[in-house]
Design a protein around this motif. Structure first.
Motif, PDB file in Angstrom:
ATOM      1  N   UNK A   1       0.820  -1.216   0.000  1.00 51.93           N
ATOM      2  CA  UNK A   1       0.000   0.000   0.000  1.00 51.93           C
ATOM      3  C   UNK A   1       0.850   1.260   0.000  1.00 51.93           C
ATOM      4  N   UNK A   2       0.380   2.253  -0.730  1.00 46.86           N
ATOM      5  CA  UNK A   2       1.055   3.538  -0.762  1.00 46.86           C
ATOM      6  C   UNK A   2       0.894   4.251   0.582  1.00 46.86           C
ATOM      7  N   UNK A   3       1.783   5.167   0.921  1.00 44.12           N
ATOM      8  CA  UNK A   3       1.671   5.886   2.202  1.00 44.12           C
ATOM      9  C   UNK A   3       0.327   6.596   2.336  1.00 44.12           C
ATOM     10  N   UNK A   4      -0.134   6.705   3.595  1.00 41.51           N
ATOM     11  CA  UNK A   4      -1.449   7.294   3.854  1.00 41.51           C
ATOM     12  C   UNK A   4      -1.541   8.726   3.339  1.00 41.51           C
ATOM     13  N   UNK A   5      -0.481   9.508   3.512  1.00 41.35           N
ATOM     14  CA  UNK A   5      -0.521  10.900   3.059  1.00 41.35           C
ATOM     15  C   UNK A   5      -0.677  10.986   1.548  1.00 41.35           C
ATOM     16  N   UNK A   6      -0.093  10.037   0.821  1.00 37.56           N
ATOM     17  CA  UNK A   6      -0.241  10.041  -0.628  1.00 37.56           C
ATOM     18  C   UNK A   6      -1.653   9.619  -1.014  1.00 37.56           C
ATOM     19  N   UNK A   7      -2.243   8.696  -0.250  1.00 35.61           N
ATOM     20  CA  UNK A   7      -3.616   8.269  -0.517  1.00 35.61           C
ATOM     21  C   UNK A   7      -4.559   9.452  -0.420  1.00 35.61           C
ATOM     22  N   UNK A   8      -4.392  10.259   0.618  1.00 38.04           N
ATOM     23  CA  UNK A   8      -5.230  11.441   0.798  1.00 38.04           C
ATOM     24  C   UNK A   8      -4.966  12.459  -0.307  1.00 38.04           C
ATOM     25  N   UNK A   9      -3.705  12.581  -0.718  1.00 35.19           N
ATOM     26  CA  UNK A   9      -3.350  13.536  -1.775  1.00 35.19           C
ATOM     27  C   UNK A   9      -3.959  13.139  -3.113  1.00 35.19           C
ATOM     28  N   UNK A  10      -3.939  11.853  -3.434  1.00 33.81           N
ATOM     29  CA  UNK A  10      -4.516  11.411  -4.702  1.00 33.81           C
ATOM     30  C   UNK A  10      -6.027  11.626  -4.725  1.00 33.81           C
ATOM     31  N   UNK A  11      -6.670  11.416  -3.572  1.00 34.37           N
ATOM     32  CA  UNK A  11      -8.114  11.670  -3.516  1.00 34.37           C
ATOM     33  C   UNK A  11      -8.405  13.151  -3.730  1.00 34.37           C
TER      34      UNK A  11
END
Length: 694
Positions: A541-551
């Motif tokens: 899984x990608x880092x949580x901060x990147x997940x939020x950024x992509x959203x």
């Protein structure tokens, strides 16, 4: 007070009422007061109009007011005899109407009750005593009518504000019992007691049960679910999709609650700061409520007021969640579905951050600096002198939804700047607005204004560098390099059980799908979201901060597509990346930066040389690698390899330095020539060494 009054002649006393029981207590008090001084008593009642006076309904209101005047006159004579007079006034502002009536009747003392002034608009009626005391030119006496009726003040307030407000918070044990009952009702005991179900339909059913349970448990749990819907790294995709449908059904705060919290935070009566507050809330959330208001200076603002019980409610439910996480979080079956420790940490951090409005004010200030280079993007101005941890006062953005922005070059420019700003926010500044849905983006004064900074995201320096490389790989359609960068971001390069070929193939398919799509579907945000899903399937899984950024990036690209359907996000990304790289090269050519980077390079090269020398045993006292073979000497091979590696590194550094200094206008001409000659000699020496060793 009594000595002061006795030193003046009191001939006329006025008292305000709305004919409620507690207001009439103030009238009886005023009647006794007037009788003591043998003064005239004027009882005034203000009727707040519902309709314009010129309409049929307005005329009916005036007829009713005349009837009320007769009834009020009868009541005044009952309490004061022949000295009693009545006056009914139709006015939208009761406080000012009473003050004007007092001036017209030339009264000496004006009496108002602190309760019993209930009416259509609590912001106007509930604070009449404070407003009159600041506006009247005569003596004002505020009568505590709560004690007159034998009630405790706080009980009276509670009964007056809301009949269904519970007088006490349920005990922690009772709340825990209720939570357990709701979870059992919706079948969540199966979720926590069994292994991860491979059947997708069953997982979907359990996800719906979780959503229904959170909605039934109330606004705080709905808020928790909404936060979790942004974390696909913590929950399976079925749960993420269901939780995204959660709606917080929150009843609005009473107007008196809004006033009470505001005055507690301001330290003065609200009318000392605000000329008016709109009683109708713009929005009512789990933690706060937002109202339009006008400052005494005339500035139009919005006021975000925290619910009085928000902190206590959140702390209570978080305490229960912490106990729950400790009790069941270690079960293997549950851990296959939810990382309870990470969930609790994320929720508690996010909620406590939202409880402090000063952090939101800081976020707005920080974003203002980030957007300084964009003339079509802006944020509201914060009145920091009026803002606290529970009260936030901001400039009112009197705009329209961005999709209603008028056509023209301003709209096209704003669309490009909005998209480009997100690349800057995420890649350069590492700070971004994490919830840019259409409701949080407004068009005003030919600009896009960002609203609601309760949710922001941050990206670390290393992750920003990886993301920059990822976008460059997308731009150049390099699936292999994109796979390498993705694995670097997840720290999973050495994962032995990862099928790298399959992973790269799926990444390439996602890239090809979006790169060959139509212009309207060509969105980098959704592409990154699909890449995140691919990574999750492969256990990286990608880092949580990147997940939020992509959203966030996906949301903002939907907004830009509405503003300018012809905008190519890849073109925006590519041109911005080129400008960013040129800017970085310019920074690198700065003499101070050049000296600093050259010293860093020198230290790193020396460390490589030392590491090789230690490895081959050249340095005394260092670790030695000694392996004896009958046919060949590994020590000679390593020594030769180390020498060649050192020559290659220094030659490469010289070539790079020669190229950088050649494009600079502040470096002497002999510098790049010297580095070029050194690079050539080292390269020649390396070639000779290689030929001799063959």
């Amino acid at each position: 007070m009594q000595n002061h009054l006795e030193s003046n002649v009191i001939r006329r006393v006025m008292v305000g009422t709305d004919r409620s029981e507690t207001a009439d207590q103030a009238v009886h008090w005023a009647a006794g007061f007037a009788d003591r001084y043998d003064a005239e008593l004027f009882v005034v009642q203000v009727v707040v109009p519902q309709y314009p006076s010129a309409t049929e309904f307005g005329e009916a209101e005036q007829t009713r007011a005349a009837a009320d005047n007769n009834e009020l006159a009868h009541f005044a004579r009952q309490v004061a005899g022949d000295r009693g007079h009545a006056r009914v006034v139709i006015d939208a502002d009761p406080a000012l109407a009473i003050v004007r009536a007092a001036e017209q009747e030339a009264v000496d003392v004006l009496v108002v009750g602190n309760f019993g002034m209930a009416g259509r608009k609590e912001f106007l009626l509930g604070n009449i005593p404070n407003r009159i005391s600041h506006s009247a030119h005569c003596t004002v006496i505020i009568v505590n009518t709560a004690h007159s009726t034998g009630e405790h003040a706080s009980d009276s307030v509670r009964a007056h504000l809301s009949n269904d407000t519970s007088p006490f918070e349920p005990p922690l044990v009772a709340r825990a019992t209720h939570i357990a009952a709701v979870m059992a009702k919706h079948g969540l005991t199966e979720l926590f007691g069994q292994s991860n179900e491979p059947d997708m339909s069953i997982r979907r059913q359990r996800a719906k049960g979780l959503r229904a349970a959170l909605e039934e448990l109330g606004p705080i749990f709905s808020k928790l679910g909404q936060m979790l819907s942004t974390r696909p790294d913590l929950l399976p995709v079925e749960y993420i999709e269901e939780l995204a449908l959660l709606q917080s059904r929150v009843p609005p705060m009473t107007e008196s609650e809004v006033v009470r919290v505001s005055e507690q935070e301001l330290g003065v009566p609200w009318e000392d700061v605000f000329k008016s507050i709109d009683p109708k809330p713009l929005a009512a959330g789990t933690i706060a409520q937002v109202h339009r208001a006008t400052l005494e200076s005339g500035d139009l603002v919005v006021v975000k007021v925290q619910r009085p019980t928000a902190r206590a409610d959140i702390e209570q439910d978080l305490a229960l969640l912490e106990v729950f996480a400790e009790k069941v979080g270690k079960r293997p079956a549950l851990n296959q579905v939810i990382d309870m420790e990470a969930v609790f940490k994320h929720l508690s951090t996010s909620l406590y951050r939202e409880l402090d409005f000063r952090q939101e004010a800081d976020n707005i200030g920080r974003m203002q600096a980030v957007l300084a280079d964009y003339d079509r993007l802006a944020v509201p101005r914060v009145h920091r002198d009026l803002s606290t941890s529970r009260l936030l006062v901001m400039e009112e953005i009197q705009g329209i939804p961005i999709k209603q922005a008028p056509a023209g070059p301003e709209r096209i420019q704003a669309a490009r700047q909005l998209l480009e700003s997100y690349y800057k926010q995420i890649i350069v500044d590492g700070f971004f607005h994490a919830d840019p849905h259409p409701g949080n983006l407004m068009w005003w004064k030919d600009c896009i204004y960002f609203l609601d900074f309760g949710m922001v995201g941050e990206v670390g320096a290393d992750l920003r560098e990886h993301l920059l490389l990822m976008l460059m790989a997308l731009w150049q359609e390099d699936a292999g390099f994109l796979t390498d960068v993705t694995l670097m971001m997840t720290s999973a390069v050495n994962t032995s059980d990862l099928d790298v070929a399959s992973f790269q193939r799926e990444i390439g398919e996602v890239m090809a799908k979006y790169r060959t799509a139509s212009l309207a579907e060509m969105q980098i945000g959704p592409l990154l979201q699909e890449m995140s899903a691919v990574s999750l399937r492969h256990g990286v899984p990608l880092p949580a901060s990147l997940t939020l950024a992509t959203k966030a990036l996906a949301q903002v690209q939907l907004a830009t597509a509405e503003l300018d359907p012809a905008l190519d996000p890849y073109d925006v990304a590519g041109k911005y990346l080129m400008r960013l790289m040129v800017k970085r090269m310019g920074t690198a050519l700065n003499p101070k930066t050049f000296v600093y980077q050259s010293q860093k390079l020198k230290v790193r090269v020396l460390r490589v040389v030392e590491a090789v020398e230690n490895l081959v045993g050249v340095r005394p006292g260092g670790p030695k690698l000694v392996v004896n073979f009958r046919a060949n000497s590994l020590e000679d091979i390593v020594r030769h390899t180390g020498r060649r590696l050192t020559l290659g590194l220094i030659a490469a550094a010289s070539v790079l330095t020669s190229g950088l200094t050649a494009t600079s206008t502040v470096v002497a001409e002999w510098v790049p020539i010297t580095f070029g000659v050194v690079a050539g000699l080292l390269t020649l020496g390396l070639v000779i060494d290689l030929l001799r060793g063959r």
